[in-house]
Design a protein around this motif. Structure first.
Motif, PDB file in Angstrom:
ATOM      1  N   ASP A 236      75.302  57.841  47.469  1.00 33.26           N
ATOM      2  CA  ASP A 236      74.100  56.590  47.626  1.00 33.26           C
ATOM      3  C   ASP A 236      72.508  56.810  48.396  1.00 33.26           C
TER       4      ASP A 236
ATOM      5  N   ARG B 138      75.195  50.596  46.617  1.00 28.27           N
ATOM      6  CA  ARG B 138      75.026  50.317  44.770  1.00 28.27           C
ATOM      7  C   ARG B 138      76.221  49.381  44.532  1.00 28.27           C
TER       8      ARG B 138
ATOM      9  N   ASN C 116      68.526  50.505  43.961  1.00 26.73           N
ATOM     10  CA  ASN C 116      68.546  51.616  43.988  1.00 26.73           C
ATOM     11  C   ASN C 116      67.086  51.943  44.458  1.00 26.73           C
TER      12      ASN C 116
ATOM     13  N   GLU D 197      68.550  54.486  37.051  1.00 25.46           N
ATOM     14  CA  GLU D 197      68.776  53.875  38.178  1.00 25.46           C
ATOM     15  C   GLU D 197      69.738  52.590  38.350  1.00 25.46           C
TER      16      GLU D 197
ATOM     17  N   LEU E  68      73.626  51.508  39.054  1.00 25.37           N
ATOM     18  CA  LEU E  68      74.197  50.540  39.870  1.00 25.37           C
ATOM     19  C   LEU E  68      75.665  50.730  38.694  1.00 25.37           C
TER      20      LEU E  68
END
Lengths: 325, 325
Positions: free
Chosen positions: A26, B145, B210, B219, B223
């Protein structure tokens, strides 16, 4: 190997510490510390400055930097929990060499039950390894340099000078016999942080601690300055290994006083607590030696004096130079 | 300047956070976190890789790396507390340039009320700056996430593509008018971590977050993969600045989809919480835009699709490439 595959390759299958809620994977790692003080420190290890391929294999590079970090935790009386690794790798390093660095980190991490919880891996011209360690200690029980008190006894764990002797063997091909040679080389490449000793010490009251990364001269001066007291050491009491005793007397003296990187602990404790400290040493199978004492002498406070040839002389950092004037 | 004088020179006169019990000056720093989860992350910034003297002054080097670290904290929903700095400095850097790096760090540290609590300074061949940040978040309130849920709305803070546009100006001497030029260059050199937004968000329930360090394509894929769900984005909804709108349409598209380093937040939230998120944005003076939504569609889960020219196409990381087959 791209960064994603690399992170997957070095990820631990599970975390050893329950308080780690989220590790690698993360934006940041998360750990929970309800009743303790969190302790953190960072160390950087640069190829060509702190080590060379002549003195260290990639495995040792990883092992040794985490040993130094764990030693910082021990010097605070803290239980190490987790670490983060930032690494700059030149294109001349192979994937296998990089994996060896992580294998070195993982080997000592397993030994002292700490978890890799994050990091950053980038390309650069020179190899740089930076490790941040986190640990915890019972509230108010961290061991600070300034906690040294007048009339305390000064002690040290293990033996001093071995790491410097090991390095001199690697650099100058000095040798005694093969058993002693490999012992000293190992003490340089894979030092032993005094984590179990620090853990057992939790039940003791006021103890001042430093780990010996820069040589006892420098570390004793730090204790004297932080506490504003005078430290007296006895050179003959400073413990050395049988292996170091094979060296010429001048080398022995230089290595034990200013060698550094042994990652032993130097500390002070009230005389009334000395027997308890001996128990701590016994329980953690750690060699413990009294090598001096602390006084409050206004004109000498902040300084270190060492008994050498029967008289006390001022011990000057950082090279262990004895000032006889 | 030796290391000791240098540490004295950069030491803060006091710490802003009460939980910091011990900062620079011992083997490690100590901070106390009784009721919250501690969050930590590390970032490394290498000269010639992540920046050059053409694109950054030493001041910006310090400012920007801590901005990136603070952004990691914001992306976890955490309040930043303290940081450690490990720095490798070549002999070609002057003391003044080094001080400028620390002035950059101290400037943004003051703005977001975080404390420098430790570090390591060494000499090396290439400039490397490594910052480890520590923060805390209410127990169980870290934003991961994988917490994205089906039917969530996808949002983004601020505008995207500015940092990449600023960098292109610095590297290629592309210019529009001078006001826009300096706006975009500042967005590259001194990005704004969304710390106040993250702080205000504390009262909201499940939010996945994020920060946009690698471009929205990359990004959004993270996710989608972490949650095992499908992300739909609308290219026309992705907010850009007036300054970026002066660029040719192809550049705009490339910068906003794959530029990265804007350090804006990309997240998902339940539609029922949307109004509360708008309040959070208002209270923290943060621009907030819905740019898509989340679906649970077994064959498409883990992937991102983007509406471009009226149809949805697969958005491939890391370069924002739209796959039309």
């Amino acid at each position: 190997m791209d960064e994603f595959s690399f992170i997957e390759a070095i990820k631990q299958p599970f975390y050893r510490n329950q308080q780690i809620i989220r590790g690698i994977g993360d934006d940041a790692a998360v750990f929970r510390e309800p009743y303790r003080d969190v302790v953190t420190a960072v160390d950087t290890f640069v190829e060509g400055v702190h080590f060379s391929r002549k003195t260290m294999e990639p495995f040792h590079v990883g092992y040794r930097i985490l040993a130094a970090n764990l030693s910082d935790m021990a010097a605070m009386g803290a239980e190490p929990i987790s670490y983060l690794v930032a690494i700059v790798v030149p294109s001349s390093w192979s994937d296998n060499e990089l994996k060896e660095v992580y294998r070195g980190l993982a080997t000592i991490a397993k030994k002292y039950k700490v978890d890799l919880i994050g990091g950053d891996t980038v390309i650069g011209a020179q190899f740089v390894l930076t490790v941040t360690i986190n640990g915890a200690v019972e509230r108010g029980k961290a061991r600070y340099r300034h906690q040294m008190q007048a009339n305390d006894l000064i002690f040290v764990t293990g033996t001093l000078g071995d790491s410097a002797a090991g390095l001199s063997i690697l650099l100058d091909n000095k040798r005694t016999n093969s058993v002693e040679t490999s012992y000293l080389i190992n003490r340089h490449r894979m030092p032993t942080p005094r984590v179990p000793f620090a853990r057992e010490m939790a039940r003791l009251r006021c103890v001042a601690l430093n780990d010996i990364s820069d040589g006892i001269s420098s570390e004793a001066n730090e204790l004297a300055q932080a506490s504003g007291l005078t430290v007296y050491l006895d050179e003959n009491q400073i413990p050395i290994s049988k292996a170091l005793a094979q060296f010429p007397i001048g080398d022995q003296q230089m290595f034990k006083l200013s060698g550094g990187e042994d990652f032993e602990l130097l500390g002070s404790i009230a005389p009334s607590e000395w027997d308890k400290l001996k128990e701590v040493a016994q329980k953690s199978a750690t060699q413990l030696t009294q090598i001096g004492f602390v006084k409050d002498e206004s004109e000498r406070n902040g300084k270190v004096f060492i008994k050498s040839d029967g008289d006390y002389y001022r011990l000057l950092e950082p090279n262990g130079y004895v000032h006889r004037s």
